[in-house]
Design a protein around this motif. Structure first.
Motif, PDB file in Angstrom:
ATOM      1  N   SER A  88       0.832  -1.199   0.000  1.00 17.31           N
ATOM      2  CA  SER A  88       0.000   0.000   0.000  1.00 17.31           C
ATOM      3  C   SER A  88       0.871   1.255   0.000  1.00 17.31           C
ATOM      4  N   ALA A  89       1.941   1.230   0.782  1.00 18.55           N
ATOM      5  CA  ALA A  89       2.856   2.374   0.818  1.00 18.55           C
ATOM      6  C   ALA A  89       3.539   2.565  -0.538  1.00 18.55           C
ATOM      7  N   PHE A  90       3.943   1.472  -1.162  1.00 17.70           N
ATOM      8  CA  PHE A  90       4.565   1.536  -2.483  1.00 17.70           C
ATOM      9  C   PHE A  90       3.585   2.109  -3.504  1.00 17.70           C
ATOM     10  N   TYR A  91       2.343   1.661  -3.437  1.00 17.17           N
ATOM     11  CA  TYR A  91       1.300   2.152  -4.352  1.00 17.17           C
ATOM     12  C   TYR A  91       1.107   3.658  -4.191  1.00 17.17           C
ATOM     13  N   ARG A  92       1.050   4.142  -2.966  1.00 12.83           N
ATOM     14  CA  ARG A  92       0.832   5.574  -2.749  1.00 12.83           C
ATOM     15  C   ARG A  92       1.992   6.405  -3.296  1.00 12.83           C
ATOM     16  N   LEU A  93       3.208   5.902  -3.177  1.00 10.03           N
ATOM     17  CA  LEU A  93       4.348   6.611  -3.764  1.00 10.03           C
ATOM     18  C   LEU A  93       4.222   6.698  -5.278  1.00 10.03           C
TER      19      LEU A  93
END
Length: 214
Positions: A88-93
């Motif tokens: 999820s963190a990777f997606y937001r970046l």
């Protein structure tokens, strides 16, 4: 003692990455060049090139700069929770910087920061939870491709524009040849920019890959 270069002091890897991402986000991928970066940093074109060598090096620099922001996952998190937090963190970046995705295209994301903050801990957690190395890599690859594809599919920074362009394209279809798309435009369009489509798919992949030992 060798003399320090004020230009190189201004054109640090972090400063170059921040300037490049600003140009990509505010002006679009077509505006990014060594000359534009040099003007923004108030250094020479040659100074920027010394740091990056070429466009591929510049994009790698930006990727590493962003990957360093990926969070550390608490060791108390179980496998499913840790996996969702990481991706999820990777997606937001990724969705925050669509111009970088456009220019990178199919180039692999293999910088040291991404390997250290996403790939290695994700694989290590999966193996610790009971997967074989091959199973861990397969699960990681599926989630990675989902994340990258979901972020690259549409410019999430301009959902209204993406929706309008899709609406125009669907409205131009011949209903005889595309009866479902033509009749269901109002139902089809919201899913194009809905982040929950990604998060729901990620959770499904996580549940399907969940090791029995976890």
């Amino acid at each position: 003692m060798p003399r320090r270069s004020p230009a190189l002091d201004r054109a640090t890897p972090g400063a170059i990455a921040e300037a490049a991402l600003w140009i990509l986000d505010e002006e679009g991928p077509g505006a990014l060049s060594f000359r534009a970066l040099a003007e923004r940093l108030d250094v020479s074109h040659a100074t920027v090139q010394r740091r990056c060598v070429d466009l591929a090096g510049l994009l790698d620099l930006c990727t590493e700069h962003l990957a360093a922001r990926l969070p550390d996952i608490p060791p108390t998190a179980d496998w499913a929770e840790a996996t969702e937090l990481r991706f999820s963190a990777f997606y937001r970046l990724l969705v925050a910087h669509p111009g970088l995705l456009v220019l990178r295209g199919g180039r692999p994301w293999l910088g040291r920061q991404l390997l250290a903050r996403l790939v290695e801990p994700a694989l290590a957690d999966s193996v610790a939870a009971g997967m074989s190395a091959a199973e861990a890599m397969t699960a990681y690859r599926r989630m990675y491709l989902l994340t990258l594809g979901s972020a690259a599919f549409v410019d999430h920074r301009d959902p209204a524009g993406a929706t309008a362009a899709s609406r125009a394209a669907l409205a131009a279809l011949d209903p005889a040849g595309f009866p479902v798309l033509s009749a269901g435009i109002a139902d089809v369009l919201p899913a194009l920019t809905d982040h929950e489509v990604y998060y729901g798919a990620l959770r499904q992949l996580i549940e399907a890959a969940r090791p029995a030992a976890s």
